[in-house]
Motif scaffolding. Sequence first.
Motif, PDB file in Angstrom:
ATOM      1  N   TRP A  17       0.839  -1.187   0.000  1.00 29.27           N
ATOM      2  CA  TRP A  17       0.000   0.000   0.000  1.00 29.27           C
ATOM      3  C   TRP A  17       0.879   1.243   0.000  1.00 29.27           C
ATOM      4  CZ3 TRP A  17      -5.466   0.845   0.972  1.00 29.27           C
ATOM      5  CH2 TRP A  17      -6.214  -0.320   0.838  1.00 29.27           C
ATOM      6  N   GLU A  21      -2.783   5.727  -0.637  1.00 29.47           N
ATOM      7  CA  GLU A  21      -3.872   4.772  -0.431  1.00 29.47           C
ATOM      8  C   GLU A  21      -4.242   4.676   1.043  1.00 29.47           C
ATOM      9  OE1 GLU A  21      -3.539   1.351  -3.806  1.00 29.47           O
ATOM     10  OE2 GLU A  21      -1.891   1.484  -2.386  1.00 29.47           O
ATOM     11  N   LEU A  25      -7.934   5.497   2.530  1.00 27.37           N
ATOM     12  CA  LEU A  25      -8.667   4.502   3.309  1.00 27.37           C
ATOM     13  C   LEU A  25      -8.966   5.018   4.712  1.00 27.37           C
ATOM     14  CD1 LEU A  25      -9.836   1.692   3.655  1.00 27.37           C
ATOM     15  CD2 LEU A  25      -7.556   0.860   4.228  1.00 27.37           C
ATOM     16  N   PRO A  41     -13.968   0.008  -1.299  1.00 27.38           N
ATOM     17  CA  PRO A  41     -12.970   0.478  -2.270  1.00 27.38           C
ATOM     18  C   PRO A  41     -13.592   1.324  -3.371  1.00 27.38           C
ATOM     19  CG  PRO A  41     -12.722  -1.864  -1.840  1.00 27.38           C
ATOM     20  CD  PRO A  41     -13.993  -1.465  -1.193  1.00 27.38           C
ATOM     21  N   LEU A  46     -10.681   3.576  -4.264  1.00 24.39           N
ATOM     22  CA  LEU A  46      -9.461   2.773  -4.192  1.00 24.39           C
ATOM     23  C   LEU A  46      -9.539   1.609  -5.171  1.00 24.39           C
ATOM     24  CD1 LEU A  46      -9.002   2.620  -0.321  1.00 24.39           C
ATOM     25  CD2 LEU A  46      -7.386   3.657  -1.919  1.00 24.39           C
ATOM     26  N   ARG A  48      -8.611  -1.315  -4.929  1.00 26.38           N
ATOM     27  CA  ARG A  48      -8.212  -2.426  -4.080  1.00 26.38           C
ATOM     28  C   ARG A  48      -9.408  -3.329  -3.812  1.00 26.38           C
ATOM     29  NH1 ARG A  48      -2.743  -3.486  -2.653  1.00 26.38           N
ATOM     30  NH2 ARG A  48      -1.624  -1.526  -2.804  1.00 26.38           N
ATOM     31  N   CYS A  53      -8.521  -3.990   1.744  1.00 26.94           N
ATOM     32  CA  CYS A  53      -8.757  -2.778   2.532  1.00 26.94           C
ATOM     33  C   CYS A  53      -8.955  -3.113   4.008  1.00 26.94           C
ATOM     34  CB  CYS A  53      -9.984  -2.039   2.001  1.00 26.94           C
ATOM     35  SG  CYS A  53      -9.760  -1.335   0.351  1.00 26.94           S
TER      36      CYS A  53
END
Length: 344
Positions: A17, A21, A25, A41, A46, A48, A53
């Motif tokens: 990460w 990011e 998050l 996400p 994101l 991801r 996450c």
Amino acid sequence: MGRAPCCEKVGLKQGRWTKEEDEILARYIKEHGEGSWRSLPKNAGLLRCGKSCRLRWINYLRADLKRGNITEEEEEMIIKLHATLGNRWSLIAGHLPGRTDNEIKNYWNSHLSRRAADFRDGIVVNIDLSRLPGGGKRRGGRASRGILAAAAKEKKGKKGKDDKGKNNVAEAEQQQQLKDREEEEDANVSTTPRPQPDCATAAQSEEQAQASASGLTSDGPEEDLLALSEEMVSALLAAPGSPKLEVGPDGSCMDSDSGPSGDSGCGSGGPSGDVAHELDLGLDDKAIMDWDLMGLDISAADDMWDPLLWDYDDETLVPEPAGGGEGHQQQDEVMSDLFFLDNL
DNA sequence: AAACGGAGCAACCGCAGGTAT
DNA sequence: AATACCTGCGGTTGCTCCGTT
């Protein structure tokens, strides 16, 4: 039950990460709270997987996480909890505020299990039973660690895709493993000398080492061994008139009287062959007994001593009275002498 | 200085339990 | 009842760092 992939991996980022990011998050969770990982996400922007996450948040970004090295107190707690709970990292983590299951798992695999393996690798305690206050009756031995490692290996072999229901059946599985081990030991050890080709367990197989490193052999009983190891050694060495106990550098075996074992040290040769072997040789009650610590399963007193009692009876060195009696009593005396009972 | 190897750790993978539809 | 989804857990992988040669 049908099971869809947790997320569509196409186009999603993997690996480490980035700081950006993490910020995205953390900001999103701060505003919206935890949960809804699947949609998080997308909502947060994101690229991801939701699981990724969640993992990142739980293991790294949470505010209540304690950073820094594991303290000695925490380490001790981990060892004790692991001895009780096994590889239930989330449960163990629940007792260590600010620590995650992943962190504890990694710490165990990289530090503690290795130490446990190091200790097990080759430490053989020579105990002259004649010096014990409780008397000099030989008590017998126990299966080598190789048996346990084989069981672990077998377990691993059975694992793979069949690794289902592990959470719910963990306790039953442990019980079954114990039972299986007992049975294997009965089959393999009771009637024949243990195969200990050199310096007893110092030559523990690479398989065992690998199994230990991967945590496969890190079930409770062996962690008890870890927890007690240094205490046992120091207590034995410190006790006045204590039984002979010599451990060579790097865990090499030391003959009680003649120094490093070398050719005639632990194992098949010399006075420190395993107990069953000594029994075959007809050594008397004052013979030095090797206690292969790697073979001791000290998760519980009963478990520890039953096999000893069994060997004892099998070799009929000292007939075991029906319903216990002298044999048990003498074993208890030995246990007390060795300062074990207080630690069990 | 470069190559190598081991240790430590972050992250991924697969599975299970619980719940919603 | 069957299916789909969400969440959590434990095992494993592979990257990064660092010490050694």
